[in-house]
Design an enzyme around this catalytic site. Structure first.
Site, short mmCIF file in Angstrom:
data_model
loop_
_atom_site.label_atom_id
_atom_site.label_comp_id
_atom_site.label_asym_id
_atom_site.label_seq_id
_atom_site.Cartn_x
_atom_site.Cartn_y
_atom_site.Cartn_z
N LYS A 13 0.83 -1.21 0.00
CA LYS A 13 0.00 0.00 0.00
C LYS A 13 0.86 1.26 0.00
O LYS A 13 0.60 2.18 -0.77
CB LYS A 13 -0.92 0.03 1.24
CG LYS A 13 -1.83 -1.18 1.35
CD LYS A 13 -2.79 -1.07 2.54
CE LYS A 13 -2.13 -0.96 3.90
NZ LYS A 13 -1.48 -2.19 4.38
N ARG A 88 -8.60 1.18 9.83
CA ARG A 88 -8.14 -0.15 10.19
C ARG A 88 -9.10 -0.85 11.15
O ARG A 88 -8.87 -2.00 11.51
CB ARG A 88 -6.80 -0.04 10.90
CG ARG A 88 -5.59 -0.43 10.08
CD ARG A 88 -4.39 -0.20 11.00
NE ARG A 88 -3.20 -0.89 10.64
CZ ARG A 88 -2.25 -0.39 9.87
NH1 ARG A 88 -2.41 0.76 9.28
NH2 ARG A 88 -1.14 -1.07 9.68
N ARG A 127 12.10 -6.06 4.44
CA ARG A 127 11.97 -4.61 4.29
C ARG A 127 13.00 -3.87 5.15
O ARG A 127 13.29 -4.24 6.27
CB ARG A 127 10.57 -4.19 4.72
CG ARG A 127 10.36 -2.68 4.74
CD ARG A 127 8.92 -2.32 4.63
NE ARG A 127 8.17 -2.58 5.84
CZ ARG A 127 6.86 -2.32 5.98
NH1 ARG A 127 6.18 -1.84 4.96
NH2 ARG A 127 6.25 -2.57 7.10
N ARG A 160 12.50 -1.94 10.61
CA ARG A 160 11.50 -1.39 11.52
C ARG A 160 11.32 -2.39 12.67
O ARG A 160 11.23 -3.59 12.42
CB ARG A 160 10.17 -1.23 10.79
CG ARG A 160 9.87 0.21 10.42
CD ARG A 160 8.70 0.32 9.48
NE ARG A 160 7.47 -0.32 9.96
CZ ARG A 160 6.32 -0.28 9.33
NH1 ARG A 160 6.23 0.36 8.17
NH2 ARG A 160 5.26 -0.86 9.81
N ARG A 171 0.93 -8.65 14.03
CA ARG A 171 0.29 -7.68 13.13
C ARG A 171 -0.71 -8.35 12.21
O ARG A 171 -1.76 -7.80 11.91
CB ARG A 171 1.35 -6.95 12.31
CG ARG A 171 2.04 -5.85 13.11
CD ARG A 171 3.34 -5.46 12.48
NE ARG A 171 3.20 -4.76 11.23
CZ ARG A 171 4.17 -4.68 10.32
NH1 ARG A 171 5.33 -5.26 10.53
NH2 ARG A 171 3.98 -4.02 9.21
P1 ADP Z 1 1.86 -1.76 7.99
O1 ADP Z 1 0.69 -1.44 7.12
O2 ADP Z 1 3.03 -2.23 7.22
O3 ADP Z 1 1.53 -2.59 9.18
P2 ADP Z 1 1.90 0.99 8.93
O4 ADP Z 1 3.09 1.81 8.72
O5 ADP Z 1 0.66 1.31 8.20
O6 ADP Z 1 2.40 -0.47 8.64
O7 ADP Z 1 1.54 0.95 10.49
C1 ADP Z 1 2.49 0.67 11.48
C2 ADP Z 1 1.84 0.69 12.86
O8 ADP Z 1 1.27 1.99 13.13
C3 ADP Z 1 0.67 -0.27 13.06
O9 ADP Z 1 1.10 -1.57 13.39
C4 ADP Z 1 -0.09 0.42 14.19
O10 ADP Z 1 0.52 0.22 15.44
C5 ADP Z 1 0.05 1.88 13.85
N1 ADP Z 1 -1.06 2.35 12.99
C6 ADP Z 1 -0.98 2.80 11.70
N2 ADP Z 1 -2.19 3.13 11.22
C7 ADP Z 1 -3.07 2.89 12.22
C8 ADP Z 1 -4.48 3.02 12.35
N3 ADP Z 1 -5.25 3.46 11.34
N4 ADP Z 1 -5.04 2.67 13.54
C9 ADP Z 1 -4.31 2.24 14.56
N5 ADP Z 1 -2.98 2.08 14.51
C10 ADP Z 1 -2.36 2.41 13.36
#
Ligand code: ADP
Ligand code: ZN
Length: 220
Positions: A13, A88, A127, A160, A171
């Site tokens: 994404k 999410r 990654r 990360r 996750r």
């Molecule tokens: P990925 O999609 O690769 O898991 P992101 O960079 O989108 O990684 O998100 C990393 C972390 O940030 C998530 O595991 C969560 O802890 C937090 N996060 C990101 N977006 C949200 C969201 N919409 N609601 C709650 N937590 C979020």
């Protein structure tokens, strides 16, 4: 164009949001990037988010909902936006509907990056991200010109903390439980467009270009 990118972590994404945001002249709104930025700047919001993010848990709804509502109210979002990593949860999706209704900016489409488990795990574990500018690389699929160094700014690449194998599993569980139900939520709103997330970057980019550019950006 106003889009939501939906799909598991590792679906691509973020990568495609960057490209689409240029092609469609829309702002890229990544909640993950925004939260990591707050974390780097050690703001109160960042400190609050830190423990959740490191464990691969979701940051509480009220925190991200307020953050996104504020971002989408800024003038530049009126030209269009690509939401990456939000919503999410069901509550986030409902609040997004309300925010966009109030702003009179309905979604054009929700792209669901359908991706297999094998591909997800391989992508996440390989990654590497720039410790300074956040640009993303991959140890096999998307190597930097010099190993361990960011092409864009010359800083060190790191893994990360939430890309470590034990956290990836968590996750994915969180995704299945809290985020996957949104597929049906948007299907019911007749907004869902499935895209093949297993494709490599270039072919998927071509697929998306086809979807939006050649068939006209007015697609609904
Ligand atoms: P990925 O999609 O690769 O898991 P992101 O960079 O989108 O990684 O998100 C990393 C972390 O940030 C998530 O595991 C969560 O802890 C937090 N996060 C990101 N977006 C949200 C969201 N919409 N609601 C709650 N937590 C979020
Ligand atoms: Zn960099």
């Amino acid at each position: 164009m106003r889009l939501v990118l939906l799909g598991p972590p590792g679906a691509g994404k973020g990568t495609h949001a960057q490209v689409l945001s240029k092609d469609l002249n829309a702002v890229h709104v990544s909640t993950g990037d925004m939260l990591r930025e707050s974390l780097r700047a050690a703001t109160p919001l960042g400190l609050k988010a830190k423990t959740y993010m490191e464990k691969g848990e979701l940051v509480p709804d009220e925190v991200v909902i307020a953050m996104v509502a504020e971002r989408l109210s800024k003038p530049d979002a009126a030209k269009g936006f690509i939401l990456d990593g939000f919503p999410r949860t069901a509550d986030q999706a409902k609040s997004l509907d309300k925010t966009l209704e109030a702003l009179k900016m309905p979604l054009d489409s929700v792209l669901y990056f359908k991706t297999s488990l094998e591909v997800i795990v391989a992508r996440l574990s390989g990654r590497r991200v720039c410790s300074k500018c956040g640009k993303t690389f991959h140890i096999r699929n998307f190597r930097p010109k010099v190993e361990g160094i960011c092409d864009a700014c010359g800083s060190a690449l790191v893994q990360r903390p939430d890309d470590r194998e034990e956290t990836i599993k968590n996750r994915l569980e969180v995704y299945e439980k809290q985020t996957a139900p949104l597929i049906e939520y948007y299907q019911k709103q007749n907004n869902l467009e499935e895209v093949p997330g297993d494709l490599e970057v270039d072919p998927l980019q071509a697929f998306l270009k086809d979807l939006f550019i050649q068939k006209g950006t007015a697609k609904r």
